[in-house]
Design an enzyme around this catalytic site. Sequence first.
Site, PDB file in Angstrom:
ATOM      1  N   THR A  36       0.858  -1.192   0.000  1.00 28.28           N
ATOM      2  CA  THR A  36       0.000   0.000   0.000  1.00 28.28           C
ATOM      3  C   THR A  36       0.895   1.243   0.000  1.00 28.28           C
ATOM      4  N   GLU A  84      -3.658  -1.383   8.345  1.00 24.81           N
ATOM      5  CA  GLU A  84      -3.754   0.059   8.182  1.00 24.81           C
ATOM      6  C   GLU A  84      -3.432   0.617   9.563  1.00 24.81           C
ATOM      7  N   THR A 129      -1.299  -3.098  19.430  1.00 20.03           N
ATOM      8  CA  THR A 129      -0.998  -1.751  19.904  1.00 20.03           C
ATOM      9  C   THR A 129      -1.555  -1.513  21.305  1.00 20.03           C
ATOM     10  N   ASP A 130      -0.942  -0.577  22.016  1.00 21.86           N
ATOM     11  CA  ASP A 130      -1.475  -0.187  23.332  1.00 21.86           C
ATOM     12  C   ASP A 130      -2.767   0.624  23.190  1.00 21.86           C
ATOM     13  N   GLU A 131      -3.074   1.085  21.960  1.00 20.91           N
ATOM     14  CA  GLU A 131      -4.272   1.924  21.784  1.00 20.91           C
ATOM     15  C   GLU A 131      -5.560   1.158  22.038  1.00 20.91           C
ATOM     16  N   TYR A 154      -9.277   3.001  14.055  1.00 27.16           N
ATOM     17  CA  TYR A 154      -8.048   2.190  14.007  1.00 27.16           C
ATOM     18  C   TYR A 154      -7.936   1.298  15.236  1.00 27.16           C
ATOM     19  N   LYS A 158      -8.086  -2.824  15.692  1.00 25.77           N
ATOM     20  CA  LYS A 158      -7.007  -3.642  16.284  1.00 25.77           C
ATOM     21  C   LYS A 158      -7.544  -4.423  17.485  1.00 25.77           C
ATOM     22  N   ASN A 184       6.024   3.714  18.325  1.00 24.07           N
ATOM     23  CA  ASN A 184       7.365   3.477  17.793  1.00 24.07           C
ATOM     24  C   ASN A 184       7.862   4.686  17.024  1.00 24.07           C
ATOM     25  N   TYR A 211      -1.515  19.027  17.559  1.00 21.09           N
ATOM     26  CA  TYR A 211      -2.953  18.935  17.811  1.00 21.09           C
ATOM     27  C   TYR A 211      -3.292  19.458  19.214  1.00 21.09           C
ATOM     28  N   ARG A 285      -7.388  16.313  17.221  1.00 20.92           N
ATOM     29  CA  ARG A 285      -7.908  15.062  16.634  1.00 20.92           C
ATOM     30  C   ARG A 285      -9.187  14.672  17.387  1.00 20.92           C
ATOM     31  N   PRO A 286     -10.279  14.322  16.685  1.00 20.28           N
ATOM     32  CA  PRO A 286     -11.479  13.865  17.399  1.00 20.28           C
ATOM     33  C   PRO A 286     -11.164  12.592  18.193  1.00 20.28           C
TER      34      PRO A 286
HETATM   35  P1  NAD Z   1       2.791   0.746   8.377  1.00 21.18           P
HETATM   36  O1  NAD Z   1       1.542   1.463   8.039  1.00 21.18           O
HETATM   37  O2  NAD Z   1       4.097   1.456   8.281  1.00 21.18           O
HETATM   38  O3  NAD Z   1       2.919  -0.560   7.452  1.00 21.18           O
HETATM   39  C1  NAD Z   1       1.841  -1.422   7.246  1.00 21.18           C
HETATM   40  C2  NAD Z   1       2.246  -2.451   6.199  1.00 21.18           C
HETATM   41  O4  NAD Z   1       1.130  -3.350   6.022  1.00 21.18           O
HETATM   42  C3  NAD Z   1       2.560  -1.846   4.825  1.00 21.18           C
HETATM   43  O5  NAD Z   1       3.706  -2.439   4.272  1.00 21.18           O
HETATM   44  C4  NAD Z   1       1.323  -2.183   3.991  1.00 21.18           C
HETATM   45  O6  NAD Z   1       1.586  -2.321   2.605  1.00 21.18           O
HETATM   46  C5  NAD Z   1       0.895  -3.509   4.621  1.00 21.18           C
HETATM   47  N1  NAD Z   1      -0.543  -3.754   4.395  1.00 21.18           N
HETATM   48  C6  NAD Z   1      -1.573  -2.896   4.628  1.00 21.18           C
HETATM   49  N2  NAD Z   1      -2.737  -3.465   4.246  1.00 21.18           N
HETATM   50  C7  NAD Z   1      -2.427  -4.708   3.788  1.00 21.18           C
HETATM   51  C8  NAD Z   1      -3.199  -5.784   3.258  1.00 21.18           C
HETATM   52  N3  NAD Z   1      -4.529  -5.679   3.101  1.00 21.18           N
HETATM   53  N4  NAD Z   1      -2.557  -6.919   2.899  1.00 21.18           N
HETATM   54  C9  NAD Z   1      -1.220  -7.028   3.033  1.00 21.18           C
HETATM   55  N5  NAD Z   1      -0.429  -6.046   3.510  1.00 21.18           N
HETATM   56  C10 NAD Z   1      -1.040  -4.888   3.881  1.00 21.18           C
HETATM   57  O7  NAD Z   1       2.566   0.153   9.838  1.00 21.18           O
HETATM   58  P2  NAD Z   1       3.600   0.031  11.048  1.00 21.18           P
HETATM   59  O8  NAD Z   1       3.677   1.327  11.756  1.00 21.18           O
HETATM   60  O9  NAD Z   1       4.836  -0.629  10.550  1.00 21.18           O
HETATM   61  O10 NAD Z   1       2.787  -0.971  12.003  1.00 21.18           O
HETATM   62  C11 NAD Z   1       2.907  -2.393  11.824  1.00 21.18           C
HETATM   63  C12 NAD Z   1       2.021  -3.096  12.836  1.00 21.18           C
HETATM   64  O11 NAD Z   1       2.412  -2.726  14.157  1.00 21.18           O
HETATM   65  C13 NAD Z   1       0.536  -2.734  12.719  1.00 21.18           C
HETATM   66  O12 NAD Z   1      -0.209  -3.903  12.935  1.00 21.18           O
HETATM   67  C14 NAD Z   1       0.301  -1.728  13.836  1.00 21.18           C
HETATM   68  O13 NAD Z   1      -1.011  -1.797  14.307  1.00 21.18           O
HETATM   69  C15 NAD Z   1       1.291  -2.221  14.886  1.00 21.18           C
HETATM   70  N6  NAD Z   1       1.816  -1.188  15.792  1.00 21.18           N
HETATM   71  C16 NAD Z   1       2.352  -0.035  15.301  1.00 21.18           C
HETATM   72  C17 NAD Z   1       2.903   0.886  16.188  1.00 21.18           C
HETATM   73  C18 NAD Z   1       3.527   2.183  15.695  1.00 21.18           C
HETATM   74  O14 NAD Z   1       3.882   3.025  16.529  1.00 21.18           O
HETATM   75  N7  NAD Z   1       3.711   2.373  14.403  1.00 21.18           N
HETATM   76  C19 NAD Z   1       2.892   0.626  17.562  1.00 21.18           C
HETATM   77  C20 NAD Z   1       2.311  -0.557  18.013  1.00 21.18           C
HETATM   78  C21 NAD Z   1       1.794  -1.479  17.128  1.00 21.18           C
HETATM   79  O1  DAU Z   2       0.412   3.780  20.492  1.00 22.26           O
HETATM   80  C1  DAU Z   2       0.727   3.005  19.371  1.00 22.26           C
HETATM   81  C2  DAU Z   2       0.193   3.665  18.116  1.00 22.26           C
HETATM   82  O2  DAU Z   2       1.039   4.773  17.848  1.00 22.26           O
HETATM   83  C3  DAU Z   2       0.146   2.731  16.929  1.00 22.26           C
HETATM   84  O3  DAU Z   2      -0.747   1.688  17.190  1.00 22.26           O
HETATM   85  C4  DAU Z   2      -0.271   3.472  15.659  1.00 22.26           C
HETATM   86  O4  DAU Z   2      -0.193   2.606  14.546  1.00 22.26           O
HETATM   87  C5  DAU Z   2       0.671   4.641  15.444  1.00 22.26           C
HETATM   88  O5  DAU Z   2       0.236   5.393  14.329  1.00 22.26           O
HETATM   89  C6  DAU Z   2       0.734   5.516  16.696  1.00 22.26           C
HETATM   90  O6  DAU Z   2      -0.530   6.216  16.877  1.00 22.26           O
HETATM   91  P1  DAU Z   2      -0.593   7.757  17.319  1.00 22.26           P
HETATM   92  O7  DAU Z   2      -1.867   8.320  16.869  1.00 22.26           O
HETATM   93  O8  DAU Z   2      -0.239   7.901  18.751  1.00 22.26           O
HETATM   94  O9  DAU Z   2       0.654   8.323  16.447  1.00 22.26           O
HETATM   95  P2  DAU Z   2       0.833   9.678  15.617  1.00 22.26           P
HETATM   96  O10 DAU Z   2       2.264   9.751  15.219  1.00 22.26           O
HETATM   97  O11 DAU Z   2      -0.200   9.851  14.573  1.00 22.26           O
HETATM   98  O12 DAU Z   2       0.572  10.805  16.728  1.00 22.26           O
HETATM   99  C7  DAU Z   2       1.349  10.873  17.921  1.00 22.26           C
HETATM  100  C8  DAU Z   2       0.786  11.990  18.767  1.00 22.26           C
HETATM  101  O13 DAU Z   2       1.057  13.244  18.109  1.00 22.26           O
HETATM  102  C9  DAU Z   2      -0.717  11.950  18.943  1.00 22.26           C
HETATM  103  O14 DAU Z   2      -1.055  12.405  20.242  1.00 22.26           O
HETATM  104  C10 DAU Z   2      -1.261  12.920  17.887  1.00 22.26           C
HETATM  105  C11 DAU Z   2      -0.149  13.948  17.804  1.00 22.26           C
HETATM  106  N1  DAU Z   2       0.050  14.575  16.491  1.00 22.26           N
HETATM  107  C12 DAU Z   2       0.186  13.786  15.396  1.00 22.26           C
HETATM  108  C13 DAU Z   2       0.395  14.335  14.158  1.00 22.26           C
HETATM  109  C14 DAU Z   2       0.525  13.448  12.922  1.00 22.26           C
HETATM  110  C15 DAU Z   2       0.157  15.950  16.385  1.00 22.26           C
HETATM  111  O15 DAU Z   2       0.054  16.675  17.399  1.00 22.26           O
HETATM  112  N2  DAU Z   2       0.368  16.508  15.154  1.00 22.26           N
HETATM  113  C16 DAU Z   2       0.480  15.756  14.028  1.00 22.26           C
HETATM  114  O16 DAU Z   2       0.654  16.345  12.916  1.00 22.26           O
END
Ligand code: NAD
Ligand code: DAU
Length: 350
Positions: A36, A84, A129-131, A154, A158, A184, A211, A285-286
Amino acid sequence: MKVMVTGGAGFIGANFLNLLVPRLPEHQFVNVDKLTYAANLGSLQAVEQLPNYMLRRVDITDMEAVDAVFDEVEPELVVHFAAESHVDRSILGPREFIHTNIEGTFNLLEACRKRWPADAGALFHHVSTDEVYGSLGETGKFHETTAYDPSSPYSASKAASDHIVRAYHRTYGLPVKITNCSNNYGPMQFPEKLIPLMILNALERKSLPIYGKGLNVRDWLYVEDHCEAIWSVIERGEIGRTYNIGGDSEKRNIDVVDTLCEVVADETGSDVGELLRLKELVTDRPGHDLRYAIDATRIRQECGWEPKETFDTGIRKTVKWYLSNEDWVRDVRSGEYRKWIDLNYGDRTT
Ligand code: NAD
Ligand code: DAU
């Protein structure tokens, strides 16, 4: 061992493959990814030529395609990252989140259930995720026993997937483990997320949108520490058990942005005041969760995992990575990497 990694071209999946494929040459890794917008094959250059790595472009919502890749690969371990992942996108368009995160996970579980006999020694590791726990107030931490209370489409998707994974263990005896991790950051994160967005905007002297009042708190963990944590649970965690992962690194968003301005200024020899003046408070963010904090005692005690990076060391590494990987950044920003994916994979089937 044959290891299927779903979502291995995304941020965490690619970091996971970059760490483990070279380290474990006796294991065969197959990256199953739909590619994606969030995927980036440029993140996999270090492993794509290795003999124990393969990519299969598969949409996990397509059961026939999932069955076909399971028949081909015959995995003994599935590490399920594909999702996603961006909360704001889920608010604007929730459908894809329900589809991929719930139905996609369900398809993978069905594929495992059909193929894995009880004594196969196989494992489905679900990355979550912790969310799912919702929001904390000013005090307290998320424990593995905290009730689920997700706020966004989201996190609700999850949470649903976690419940289905657990149900497959309880009902069918499917060998599963679940990890719930905090936010992360690190190399190769798509610049829709807070930290890479702020780094790249600061470098381009664009506004830094925060935000609300910037008082929301996240518990930050360097991505390689998350990947090592997952591997420690795969190796040493108990089947059917959930492990929370976090770095004891709670920060208010406003403080994260200030730190990023300081580190970017320091690394580029720019005026920190000029960068700090780019900060802008914007509409919240809502359903914005106020605070996340993780109690990671279980994984530390049972799996012997400890994070290596502090927030300060991890942030500096991250800023340096974005500064020294101009090609990756340019391609993501210009959409060039998408053209490559379409060009190379557009007409191919797996
Ligand atoms: P990301 O959005 O960077 O990557 C998601 C990947 O999944 C992409 O490579 C995308 O192509 C693939 N994908 C999406 N839809 C798909 C489908 N229908 N079939 C096959 N592949 C598909 O996500 P990320 O930040 O690397 O997160 C990875 C996992 O870790 C997720 O499950 C997320 O919920 C979890 N997670 C993320 C965080 C964070 O802070 N980013 C924290 C805790 C848990
Ligand atoms: O807690 C784990 C989660 O962390 C993962 O499960 C999600 O996949 C990952 O996207 C992340 O979610 P958050 O919503 O916490 O991450 P994000 O980077 O979007 O936002 C972090 C914080 O910053 C959140 O409180 C919203 C705020 N924010 C985010 C953006 C993009 C801003 O204030 N301004 C911004 O432009």
